[in-house]
Design a protein around this motif. Structure first.
Motif, PDB file in Angstrom:
ATOM      1  N   THR A 182     -10.329  56.676  43.838  1.00  0.00           N
ATOM      2  CA  THR A 182     -11.548  56.127  43.243  1.00  0.00           C
ATOM      3  C   THR A 182     -12.391  55.394  44.285  1.00  0.00           C
ATOM      4  N   VAL A 183     -11.751  54.543  45.074  1.00  0.00           N
ATOM      5  CA  VAL A 183     -12.483  53.755  46.070  1.00  0.00           C
ATOM      6  C   VAL A 183     -13.050  54.651  47.167  1.00  0.00           C
ATOM      7  N   LEU A 184     -12.274  55.597  47.650  1.00  0.00           N
ATOM      8  CA  LEU A 184     -12.790  56.493  48.687  1.00  0.00           C
ATOM      9  C   LEU A 184     -13.949  57.333  48.160  1.00  0.00           C
ATOM     10  N   HIS A 185     -13.830  57.798  46.938  1.00  0.00           N
ATOM     11  CA  HIS A 185     -14.925  58.572  46.353  1.00  0.00           C
ATOM     12  C   HIS A 185     -16.179  57.699  46.205  1.00  0.00           C
ATOM     13  N   SER A 186     -15.995  56.472  45.775  1.00  0.00           N
ATOM     14  CA  SER A 186     -17.128  55.560  45.592  1.00  0.00           C
ATOM     15  C   SER A 186     -17.814  55.203  46.912  1.00  0.00           C
ATOM     16  N   ASN A 187     -17.069  55.271  48.011  1.00  0.00           N
ATOM     17  CA  ASN A 187     -17.602  54.862  49.308  1.00  0.00           C
ATOM     18  C   ASN A 187     -17.780  56.021  50.278  1.00  0.00           C
ATOM     19  N   LYS A 188     -17.757  57.249  49.790  1.00  0.00           N
ATOM     20  CA  LYS A 188     -17.819  58.396  50.699  1.00  0.00           C
ATOM     21  C   LYS A 188     -19.095  58.401  51.541  1.00  0.00           C
TER      22      LYS A 188
ATOM     23  N   ASP B 105     -13.839  47.601  60.863  1.00  0.00           N
ATOM     24  CA  ASP B 105     -12.779  46.663  60.474  1.00  0.00           C
ATOM     25  C   ASP B 105     -13.145  45.928  59.182  1.00  0.00           C
ATOM     26  N   ALA B 106     -14.380  45.471  59.114  1.00  0.00           N
ATOM     27  CA  ALA B 106     -14.835  44.767  57.908  1.00  0.00           C
ATOM     28  C   ALA B 106     -14.810  45.706  56.704  1.00  0.00           C
ATOM     29  N   PHE B 107     -15.235  46.936  56.908  1.00  0.00           N
ATOM     30  CA  PHE B 107     -15.243  47.918  55.830  1.00  0.00           C
ATOM     31  C   PHE B 107     -13.821  48.202  55.349  1.00  0.00           C
ATOM     32  N   LEU B 108     -12.880  48.348  56.274  1.00  0.00           N
ATOM     33  CA  LEU B 108     -11.488  48.608  55.891  1.00  0.00           C
ATOM     34  C   LEU B 108     -10.896  47.441  55.103  1.00  0.00           C
ATOM     35  N   ARG B 109     -11.212  46.214  55.512  1.00  0.00           N
ATOM     36  CA  ARG B 109     -10.740  45.050  54.742  1.00  0.00           C
ATOM     37  C   ARG B 109     -11.341  45.053  53.336  1.00  0.00           C
ATOM     38  N   GLU B 110     -12.605  45.395  53.260  1.00  0.00           N
ATOM     39  CA  GLU B 110     -13.298  45.442  51.967  1.00  0.00           C
ATOM     40  C   GLU B 110     -12.693  46.495  51.046  1.00  0.00           C
ATOM     41  N   ILE B 111     -12.473  47.696  51.568  1.00  0.00           N
ATOM     42  CA  ILE B 111     -11.925  48.731  50.681  1.00  0.00           C
ATOM     43  C   ILE B 111     -10.457  48.475  50.363  1.00  0.00           C
ATOM     44  N   SER B 112      -9.738  47.805  51.256  1.00  0.00           N
ATOM     45  CA  SER B 112      -8.350  47.429  50.951  1.00  0.00           C
ATOM     46  C   SER B 112      -8.299  46.490  49.751  1.00  0.00           C
ATOM     47  N   ARG B 113      -9.199  45.499  49.755  1.00  0.00           N
ATOM     48  CA  ARG B 113      -9.269  44.575  48.608  1.00  0.00           C
ATOM     49  C   ARG B 113      -9.659  45.331  47.338  1.00  0.00           C
ATOM     50  N   GLU B 114     -10.612  46.236  47.477  1.00  0.00           N
ATOM     51  CA  GLU B 114     -11.080  46.993  46.316  1.00  0.00           C
ATOM     52  C   GLU B 114      -9.982  47.894  45.766  1.00  0.00           C
ATOM     53  N   ILE B 115      -9.198  48.507  46.646  1.00  0.00           N
ATOM     54  CA  ILE B 115      -8.090  49.372  46.210  1.00  0.00           C
ATOM     55  C   ILE B 115      -7.065  48.557  45.430  1.00  0.00           C
ATOM     56  N   LEU B 116      -6.688  47.398  45.950  1.00  0.00           N
ATOM     57  CA  LEU B 116      -5.719  46.547  45.256  1.00  0.00           C
ATOM     58  C   LEU B 116      -6.258  46.115  43.897  1.00  0.00           C
TER      59      LEU B 116
ATOM     60  N   GLN C 197       8.602  50.154  41.293  1.00  0.00           N
ATOM     61  CA  GLN C 197       8.749  51.600  41.278  1.00  0.00           C
ATOM     62  C   GLN C 197       7.884  52.159  40.157  1.00  0.00           C
ATOM     63  N   GLY C 198       7.129  53.183  40.453  1.00  0.00           N
ATOM     64  CA  GLY C 198       6.237  53.780  39.471  1.00  0.00           C
ATOM     65  C   GLY C 198       4.795  53.345  39.636  1.00  0.00           C
ATOM     66  N   ASP C 199       4.562  52.284  40.419  1.00  0.00           N
ATOM     67  CA  ASP C 199       3.195  51.801  40.629  1.00  0.00           C
ATOM     68  C   ASP C 199       2.408  52.698  41.578  1.00  0.00           C
ATOM     69  N   GLU C 200       3.076  53.638  42.216  1.00  0.00           N
ATOM     70  CA  GLU C 200       2.405  54.513  43.168  1.00  0.00           C
ATOM     71  C   GLU C 200       1.229  55.238  42.522  1.00  0.00           C
ATOM     72  N   ARG C 201       1.380  55.594  41.270  1.00  0.00           N
ATOM     73  CA  ARG C 201       0.310  56.336  40.587  1.00  0.00           C
ATOM     74  C   ARG C 201      -0.953  55.489  40.453  1.00  0.00           C
ATOM     75  N   PHE C 202      -0.778  54.173  40.278  1.00  0.00           N
ATOM     76  CA  PHE C 202      -1.944  53.293  40.184  1.00  0.00           C
ATOM     77  C   PHE C 202      -2.647  53.192  41.536  1.00  0.00           C
ATOM     78  N   PHE C 203      -1.847  53.104  42.603  1.00  0.00           N
ATOM     79  CA  PHE C 203      -2.443  53.034  43.936  1.00  0.00           C
ATOM     80  C   PHE C 203      -3.098  54.355  44.319  1.00  0.00           C
ATOM     81  N   ALA C 204      -2.482  55.465  43.979  1.00  0.00           N
ATOM     82  CA  ALA C 204      -3.075  56.767  44.284  1.00  0.00           C
ATOM     83  C   ALA C 204      -4.423  56.919  43.591  1.00  0.00           C
ATOM     84  N   LEU C 205      -4.479  56.570  42.326  1.00  0.00           N
ATOM     85  CA  LEU C 205      -5.731  56.642  41.579  1.00  0.00           C
ATOM     86  C   LEU C 205      -6.764  55.664  42.144  1.00  0.00           C
ATOM     87  N   ALA C 206      -6.324  54.468  42.506  1.00  0.00           N
ATOM     88  CA  ALA C 206      -7.235  53.473  43.081  1.00  0.00           C
ATOM     89  C   ALA C 206      -7.790  53.943  44.420  1.00  0.00           C
ATOM     90  N   ILE C 207      -6.936  54.491  45.270  1.00  0.00           N
ATOM     91  CA  ILE C 207      -7.392  54.990  46.579  1.00  0.00           C
ATOM     92  C   ILE C 207      -8.408  56.100  46.393  1.00  0.00           C
TER      93      ILE C 207
END
Length: 77
Positions: A17-23, A36-47, A5-15
Motif C-alpha cells: 500500500t505504501v509503495l503504491h501510494s508513493n510510486k 534517507d528522510a523518505f525511507l524513514r517516512e515510509i518506514s513509519r507509514e508502513i508500521l 507469528q502471522g503478522d507478516e500479512r499485515f506488513f506485506a499489505l502495508a508495504i
C-alpha cells in the motif's frame, strides 16, 4: 506494534500500500539526504498501516465471533 507469528500479512499489505501510494516519489529520488528522510517516512507509514490493518482485522474477527450463527474457524481469515 508487537510482531507475532502471522503478522507478516499485515506488513506485506502495508508495504504494498505504501509503495503504491508513493510510486511517483520513488522515481524522483536523487539526493542521498532526501532518500534517507523518505525511507524513514515510509518506514513509519508502513508500521502505521500494518497496525491499522491488524486492528481492522481483529475488530472484524471479534465482531464476527460474537454474531449469532457465525462459527469462526481458526485460519479462515
Amino acid at each position: 506494534m508487537k510482531v507475532k507469528q502471522g503478522d507478516e500479512r499485515f506488513f506485506a499489505l502495508a508495504i504494498q500500500t505504501v509503495l503504491h501510494s508513493n510510486k511517483h516519489r520513488l522515481s524522483q529520488l536523487t539526493d542521498a539526504d532526501e532518500s534517507d528522510a523518505f525511507l524513514r517516512e515510509i518506514s513509519r507509514e508502513i508500521l502505521q498501516k500494518a497496525q491499522t490493518f491488524k486492528a481492522i482485522t481483529e475488530t472484524a474477527v471479534h465482531e464476527l465471533d460474537h454474531q449469532p450463527g457465525w462459527a469462526y474457524r481458526e485460519g479462515v481469515l
